[in-house]
Design a protein around this motif. Structure first.
Motif, PDB file in Angstrom:
ATOM      1  N   THR A 280       2.432   7.732   4.731  1.00  0.00           N
ATOM      2  CA  THR A 280       3.154   8.822   4.079  1.00  0.00           C
ATOM      3  C   THR A 280       2.154   9.771   3.415  1.00  0.00           C
ATOM      4  O   THR A 280       0.950   9.482   3.333  1.00  0.00           O
ATOM      5  CB  THR A 280       4.104   8.269   3.014  1.00  0.00           C
ATOM      6  N   HIS A 281       2.671  10.881   2.914  1.00  0.00           N
ATOM      7  CA  HIS A 281       1.798  11.849   2.239  1.00  0.00           C
ATOM      8  C   HIS A 281       1.116  11.213   1.030  1.00  0.00           C
ATOM      9  O   HIS A 281      -0.105  11.355   0.845  1.00  0.00           O
ATOM     10  CB  HIS A 281       2.612  13.067   1.801  1.00  0.00           C
ATOM     11  N   THR A 282       1.901  10.502   0.212  1.00  0.00           N
ATOM     12  CA  THR A 282       1.338   9.879  -0.991  1.00  0.00           C
ATOM     13  C   THR A 282       0.308   8.819  -0.632  1.00  0.00           C
ATOM     14  O   THR A 282      -0.763   8.741  -1.249  1.00  0.00           O
ATOM     15  CB  THR A 282       2.460   9.249  -1.838  1.00  0.00           C
TER      16      THR A 282
ATOM     17  N   GLU B 142      -0.525   7.937  -8.718  1.00  0.00           N
ATOM     18  CA  GLU B 142       0.550   7.252  -7.985  1.00  0.00           C
ATOM     19  C   GLU B 142       0.210   5.781  -7.778  1.00  0.00           C
ATOM     20  O   GLU B 142       1.071   4.907  -7.900  1.00  0.00           O
ATOM     21  CB  GLU B 142       0.792   7.925  -6.628  1.00  0.00           C
TER      22      GLU B 142
ATOM     23  N   GLN C 130       6.786   5.194  -0.960  1.00  0.00           N
ATOM     24  CA  GLN C 130       5.781   5.859  -0.133  1.00  0.00           C
ATOM     25  C   GLN C 130       4.474   5.077  -0.091  1.00  0.00           C
ATOM     26  O   GLN C 130       3.659   5.276   0.813  1.00  0.00           O
ATOM     27  CB  GLN C 130       5.519   7.275  -0.651  1.00  0.00           C
TER      28      GLN C 130
ATOM     29  N   THR D 179       8.388   7.433  -4.871  1.00  0.00           N
ATOM     30  CA  THR D 179       6.922   7.345  -4.842  1.00  0.00           C
ATOM     31  C   THR D 179       6.466   5.927  -4.532  1.00  0.00           C
ATOM     32  O   THR D 179       5.533   5.713  -3.743  1.00  0.00           O
ATOM     33  CB  THR D 179       6.340   7.801  -6.193  1.00  0.00           C
TER      34      THR D 179
ATOM     35  N   ASN E 107      -7.435   8.551   0.914  1.00  0.00           N
ATOM     36  CA  ASN E 107      -8.576   9.470   0.917  1.00  0.00           C
ATOM     37  C   ASN E 107      -9.346   9.403  -0.396  1.00  0.00           C
ATOM     38  O   ASN E 107     -10.585   9.416  -0.409  1.00  0.00           O
ATOM     39  CB  ASN E 107      -8.100  10.903   1.174  1.00  0.00           C
TER      40      ASN E 107
ATOM     41  N   GLY F  34      -1.446   8.606   2.178  1.00  0.00           N
ATOM     42  CA  GLY F  34      -2.612   9.258   2.765  1.00  0.00           C
ATOM     43  C   GLY F  34      -3.531   9.841   1.708  1.00  0.00           C
ATOM     44  O   GLY F  34      -4.764   9.703   1.783  1.00  0.00           O
ATOM     45  N   LYS F  35      -2.944  10.488   0.705  1.00  0.00           N
ATOM     46  CA  LYS F  35      -3.747  11.057  -0.383  1.00  0.00           C
ATOM     47  C   LYS F  35      -4.468   9.957  -1.157  1.00  0.00           C
ATOM     48  O   LYS F  35      -5.650  10.092  -1.511  1.00  0.00           O
ATOM     49  CB  LYS F  35      -2.840  11.853  -1.325  1.00  0.00           C
TER      50      LYS F  35
ATOM     51  N   THR G 149       2.698   3.059   8.841  1.00  0.00           N
ATOM     52  CA  THR G 149       3.278   4.360   8.513  1.00  0.00           C
ATOM     53  C   THR G 149       2.534   4.938   7.315  1.00  0.00           C
ATOM     54  O   THR G 149       2.535   4.348   6.233  1.00  0.00           O
ATOM     55  CB  THR G 149       4.772   4.219   8.182  1.00  0.00           C
TER      56      THR G 149
END
Length: 371
Positions: free
Chosen positions: A167-169, A293, A338, A335, A175, A171-172, A165
Motif C-alpha cells: 500500500t501507499h503507507t 505510521e 495499510q 492506516t 523506503n 511503501g513509504k 500487497t
C-alpha cells in the motif's frame, strides 16, 4: 467425550491433528489418554469458546497416563519412531502450551528433536499433516518464547507464490527504513511477509491449511532475524537504529503469535508471554521521525496484544501520534490495515478505543511530553 474432542470447533489442537489422534486413539492407549486429557480441560467453566487454561485432577490423570504409555512405546519400539508416537508427543506439547506449562512443553520439543532425528529429519516425514502439526507446535512455542525454531523449515515453506500487497503507507515506510540503515532492510522483508498473513487471514476459515503455512513462513523468517538488543549508553544514530529494529521485531512477533493463537486458541501462550514490547517502549525514547505510521502500529500492537502494564501511558502516546498524523479513529484503523492487521485484534482494539475515550484529559494531548 471422544466425539466432543473430535468435533469441537475451537481447540488448542487443530482439527487435522485431532482427526489423527482420534483415528490412532481407537487402537492406541497413549493417544486416547491424550484426547481424554484435552477434553477434560473443557469440563469446567466451558463457555463454548476456549477452556480456562486450568488443568484439573481429571485432565492431569489422563495426561500422566498418556505420558506413561508413550514412554513405554518409545522404550519398546525399534530405532525408527512411528507416526503414532510423533502425533502423541506433538499433542502433549500442544496441550502443555495451551495451559502455559512451558517447561513441560520444552521437554516434549526436546524429545521430538530426538525422535524426528531418528526418522531422518523433517523432510523424511511423509504425512503433510503430521509435518505441519510438528512445525506448528515448534513455531508457536518459539514465537511465545522468542527463540529460533528447533526444526528447520521444510523447503516448500520458502516458496511463496502470492506477491505481497504494498500500500501507499507501507511503501513509504519501507523506503524510509531502507534509507535509514541497511540494518533495517530485514524489517522490510518482515513487514512484507506480515501483509501476506493479513491477506490470508481474510479467508482463513475457507483455507486454514494455507493460512497456517503463511503464518509459518513469516514466523520462520522473523525468528531467524538477528536480535539488536539496545545497549546502555549515549543516544546516537546506531542506538536509534537498534531501538527501531527491536521495537518493530517485537511488534511483528506479537502480531504473528496473536494471529496464530486466535486461529488455534492457545490461551496458555498468551498467559505466559511477557510484555517485552511495552517495556521497551516505556524504557527508551525512540526517535520515529519519518516513521509516524509505523510508530502508531507498534504502539497499537503493544496495547492490543500485551495488555500493557501501563495503559494510560500507552494511550497517551497513541493519542500524540494520531494527532501528529491528523487522523480520527476510523482513519487510524485504515492506516493500521495499510501496514498489517488481522481481525483477531478487533476485540482488544475496541477496548483500546474505549480506554482512550474514557481517559481524562485525552483531548489535551499538547500537554503531554512528546518523545
Amino acid at each position: 467425550m471422544m466425539e466432543a474432542f473430535l468435533l469441537r470447533p475451537n481447540s488448542s489442537i487443530c482439527d487435522k491433528a485431532r482427526q489423527m489422534c482420534f483415528a490412532i486413539g481407537l487402537v492406541d492407549q497413549a493417544t486416547l489418554s491424550l484426547a481424554l486429557a484435552e477434553t477434560a480441560l473443557y469440563s469446567n467453566d466451558y463457555t463454548g469458546d476456549m477452556h480456562s487454561g486450568r488443568e484439573d485432577s481429571t485432565a492431569l490423570k489422563h495426561y500422566n497416563l498418556s505420558l506413561r504409555f508413550t514412554s513405554q512405546k518409545i522404550q519398546t519400539s525399534n530405532s525408527v519412531p512411528s507416526d503414532e508416537i510423533l502425533v502423541t508427543v506433538i499433542g502433549l506439547a500442544n496441550y502443555d502450551m495451551s495451559i502455559g506449562r512451558v517447561e513441560r512443553y520444552s521437554t516434549h520439543l526436546a524429545g521430538l528433536e530426538t525422535l524426528v532425528r531418528g526418522r531422518g529429519g523433517v523432510e523424511r516425514l511423509r504425512s503433510s499433516y503430521l509435518l505441519l502439526s510438528l512445525i506448528w507446535s515448534d513455531v508457536i512455542g518459539s514465537l511465545s518464547l522468542d527463540r529460533p525454531p528447533r526444526f528447520a523449515a521444510p523447503s516448500h515453506l520458502w516458496t511463496q507464490h502470492e506477491p505481497p500487497t504494498v500500500t501507499h503507507t507501507l511503501g513509504k515506510t519501507l523506503n524510509t527504513l531502507r534509507n535509514l540503515s541497511p540494518v533495517l532492510s530485514d524489517l522490510c522483508s518482515v513487514l512484507l511477509s506480515l501483509t501476506r498473513v493479513a491477506k490470508a487471514s481474510l479467508h482463513w476459515e475457507e483455507s486454514t491449511f494455507l493460512y497456517c503455512e503463511t503464518i509459518l513462513h513469516s514466523s520462520y523468517f522473523l525468528l531467524l532475524v538477528p536480535r539488536h538488543i539496545p545497549s546502555e549508553g549515549p543516544e546516537g544514530h546506531s542506538s536509534r537504529i537498534s531501538l527501531i529494529h527491536q521495537a518493530v521485531r517485537l511488534a511483528a512477533l506479537r502480531f504473528l503469535v496473536t494471529a496464530a493463537e486466535h486461529s488455534h486458541h492457545t490461551l496458555g501462550a498468551i498467559q505466559y508471554r511477557k510484555p517485552q514490547l511495552s517495556h521497551l517502549l516505556a524504557d527508551y525514547e525512540i526517535s520515529w521521525d519519518g516513521l509516524e505510521e509505523l510508530r502508531v502500529w507498534v504502539l497499537v500492537m503493544a496495547a492490543v496484544t500485551e495488555g500493557t502494564h501501563d495503559r494510560s501511558w500507552m494511550t497517551e502516546r497513541i493519542a500524540i501520534t494520531i494527532e501528529r498524523l491528523d487522523l480520527n479513529w476510523t482513519e487510524l484503523k485504515g492506516t493500521l490495515r495499510q501496514l498489517a492487521w488481522v481481525d483477531s485484534f478487533e476485540s482488544q482494539f475496541s477496548k483500546l478505543e474505549e480506554a482512550m475515550k474514557s481517559q481524562k484529559g485525552i483531548a489535551r494531548v499538547d500537554s503531554i511530553p512528546r518523545n
